[in-house]
Scaffold this active site. Structure first.
Site, mmCIF file in Angstrom:
data_model
loop_
_atom_site.group_PDB
_atom_site.id
_atom_site.type_symbol
_atom_site.label_atom_id
_atom_site.label_comp_id
_atom_site.label_asym_id
_atom_site.label_seq_id
_atom_site.Cartn_x
_atom_site.Cartn_y
_atom_site.Cartn_z
ATOM 1 N N GLU A 191 1.613 -0.424 13.635
ATOM 2 C CA GLU A 191 1.915 -1.795 14.040
ATOM 3 C C GLU A 191 3.379 -1.985 14.432
ATOM 4 O OE1 GLU A 191 0.026 -1.010 11.492
ATOM 5 O OE2 GLU A 191 -1.906 -1.983 11.844
ATOM 6 N N HIS A 205 -7.989 -8.504 4.345
ATOM 7 C CA HIS A 205 -8.616 -8.772 5.643
ATOM 8 C C HIS A 205 -8.902 -10.269 5.795
ATOM 9 C CE1 HIS A 205 -9.443 -4.462 5.183
ATOM 10 N NE2 HIS A 205 -9.606 -4.410 6.481
#
Lengths: 321, 349
Positions: A58, A125
């Site tokens: 990322e 998540h």
């Protein structure tokens, strides 16, 4: 024919790729696989060489996007889950968000964050990152609640010359449907009155707009007319629309799925109190997720985040104050 | 900016190498004397914030700068004054950033080594240096999208940044995308005060390269000839489309982390070892030995460079400082999307 929130996001990206050769998509699994949620389904084959799988990196994903933006491209980055953007946090808040201020060179990047809770997703998540990013100068943070906004605001995000954190709610991906994609839209930065009312104002954004609308419906038989403001954009906040609504109703409840501490709900209350104290007939209230990680089990999850029932209960309490 | 062509043998190439060497030396000298000037200004309280010198790293830095050309990308580290100047930065712009001139590229919004012109491929570092590598990757990928070929990007880091996650992610990314990246590591033995023994456990930083599938070259960072060859070859390799390369230069930082730091932690044995040589002196000895310059010429160059620096500093010191009341306090370019809420603003009147 109908279109889901997720399909609207895919269509907006297809539209952006078609219209602007500077646009490309970069992220994990976005290529031939079409993305973990299929938000980039078939785009790699429709736009060869412009939808690129990235390594699970990322930080480097965001850094690359900043470099490409400096060079005049318009990257769309998909962070597979908003939670994972913490790994790219440094590049977002220190690189992308400071570039224009430091150098006068704009940094047009759209960072798509599939965010928010769905039952069974657990602590890593499900997170809501909008208020974290809104804290930093140099970023725009969008939180569409409808299919129409998912489409039009994503298109506008790609056209904006600044880094945009585009928070798309996973809970809305599949079940939220519209008849067709919009041909015109309210611009980014303007809130929307999702439901008119006279007794109190609920300010919400993203999935919480729908919970708030449900709560408002629940309160109708009890004689209450609740106004719901869909913020649409967490940064900038359309303070004027919120203030005008509170001026009409005299009561304010802010609802956010993110944690409360220093969050968007706190910011709205701070603004209303500092600029519109006299408009209030009762102390403004807020309802957020509980101050724990997001739980896995559906029983716990449903109690962790604000729901229509919890919002209605908070609203009743405020209406009695 | 010169491009080195370093196939040995022909008289023509020997002449070109001499020319490149001389140009690089000149940037080394300019950087050394400019750094000395900044240190003096800092000690006399004329510079706000820190001052970070490149003493001992000028050979590597100048070699990097002269190996690049217009259209290339350069993300320097804090000790790259020589490379910055060789890449095209003016002494004035360097001074403007240190002295906080409103006319400098950073307009007083950022200072000292945090300066650059992104649109010219000259990147202004953030303090998290490893994060600059993937930004270089992004510009190189954009060149590919725009069908611009033959450009190269250099990111300079120290031994410390090789321990960051950003280094790993970005070098791997460059390898996956086969980008024309040259990642130059100035292994100057200390990251602030931390010695390399506490920074990494591999035998040599060069050992990291095979794990990423990138080529590597190791070079004596105190030797300008060696640096010109190593960086020149890495740049030529990348320019020819043969992918990224890691260059590990071994040298010693001959100063503190910044001027606030007396560097008492540096092992005295390192100072007397071959890596503790002063690259500027090594280059001057080479110039004399090759008869490319004599003592008189060196003294003339030094005085010319000193004059150039004094003139630039004198001009920049007369330039206006940023005015907080005239400043546009807006962090995004989209004026219509700026936050308008202003409850924290108090009218000074």
């Amino acid at each position: 024919m109908s279109v889901t929130y997720l399909e609207a996001i895919r269509e907006a990206q297809a539209h952006a790729l078609r219209d602007d050769p500077r646009v490309f998509i970069y992220g994990q699994d976005v290529g031939a696989f079409g993305g973990a949620f299929k938000a980039t389904k078939n785009l790699a084959s429709e736009f060869p060489g412009r939808v690129l799988d990235s390594p699970i990196s990322e930080d480097a994903i965001m850094g690359l996007a900043v470099g490409a933006a400096i060079e005049g491209m318009r990257p769309i980055v998909e962070m597979q889950f908003a939670d994972f953007s913490t790994v790219g946090f440094n590049q977002i808040v220190n690189q992308a968000a400071t570039l224009f201020w430091r150098t006068n060179v704009p940094c047009p990047i759209t960072v798509r964050l599939p965010f928010g809770g769905t039952s069974g997703s657990g602590p890593f998540h499900s997170q809501c990152m909008e208020t974290v990013y809104a804290h930093y100068p140099g970023l725009i943070v969008l939180t569409p609640a409808t299919v129409e906004d998912a489409y039009s605001m994503l298109l506008e995000a790609v056209a904006i010359d600044d880094p945009v954190i585009f928070c798309e709610h996973k809970f809305l991906y599949y079940h939220l449907k519209a008849e067709r994609l919009p041909s015109e839209a309210l611009p980014v930065g303007k809130a929307r009155i999702a439901r008119e009312g006279r007794d109190m104002t609920i300010v919400a954004y993203s999935a919480m707009v729908h919970e708030a609308l449900e709560a408002a419906k629940e309160l109708t038989p009890e004689g209450w007319e609740v106004e719901v403001v869909d913020l649409r954009s967490v940064k900038p906040i359309d303070t004027d629309t919120v203030m005008a609504s509170v001026a009409r109703t005299g009561r304010l409840l802010c609802v956010g799925e993110a944690w409360s501490w220093g969050g968007a709900t706190a910011e709205i209350i701070a603004r209303v109190v500092t600029e519109g104290y006299g408009l209030l007939d009762a102390p403004p209230q807020r309802l957020n997720a509980k101050d724990t990680p997001v739980p896995y089990h559906p029983n716990l999850w449903a109690a962790h985040r604000p729901t229509a029932r919890a919002i209605a209960a908070a609203a009743r309490k405020l209406l009695r104050l | 900016m010169l491009q080195t062509v370093l196939e040995p043998g022909t008289a023509e190439n020997a002449a070109l190498f001499r020319e490149t060497y001389l140009a690089a030396y000149r940037f080394m000298l300019l950087a050394r004397l400019l750094d000395d000037k900044f240190a003096a200004l800092w000690r006399s309280g004329r510079i706000h914030g820190g001052v970070f010198l490149g003493r001992g790293q000028e050979a590597l830095s100048a070699a990097t700068g002269v190996s690049l050309k217009k259209g290339d990308v350069f993300a320097p580290l804090i000790r790259d004054a020589a490379g910055r100047l060789a890449f095209g930065e003016t002494v004035r712009d360097a001074a403007r950033t240190y002295l906080g001139s409103a006319l400098g590229p950073m307009r007083g919004r950022d200072g000292n080594v945090h300066r650059g012109k992104p649109r010219e491929g000259y990147l202004p570092m953030i303090s998290h240096l490893g994060a600059m590598i993937s930004v270089v990757n992004g510009i190189l990928l954009a060149h590919r999208f725009k069908k611009i070929s033959g450009t190269v990007g250099v990111a300079s880091i120290g031994d410390g940044a090789t321990s960051t996650g950003a280094f790993h992610e970005a070098l791997n990314q460059a390898a996956v995308e086969k980008l024309p990246l040259v990642l130059v590591v100035a292994d100057n033995q200390y990251a602030y005060s931390t010695p390399t023994a506490r920074q990494f456990a591999c035998r040599d930083l060069a050992d990291k390269a095979p794990g990423y599938g990138v080529e590597v070259d190791s070079v004596d960072g105190t030797d300008l000839s060696a640096c010109l060859k190593s960086i020149g070859q890495a740049v030529a390799h990348a320019r020819a489309g043969r992918g990224p390369r890691l260059v590990i230069a071994t040298l010693l930082r001959l100063c503190g982390h910044g001027e606030h730091d007396d560097a008492g932690y540096i092992d005295p044995q390192l100072k007397t070892s071959p890596i503790g040589r002063d690259c500027l002196k090594v280059a001057e000895e080479h110039l004399v030995r090759q008869k490319w310059a004599d003592a008189t010429t060196l003294a003339t160059w030094r005085s010319e460079v000193t004059h150039e620096i004094e003139e630039a500093i004198a001009q920049v010191q007369r330039e206006p400082a940023p005015d907080p009341f005239a400043e546009e306090w807006r962090a995004i370019s989209s004026r219509h999307l700026s936050e308008t809420h202003a409850d924290n603003e108090v009218d000074p009147a």
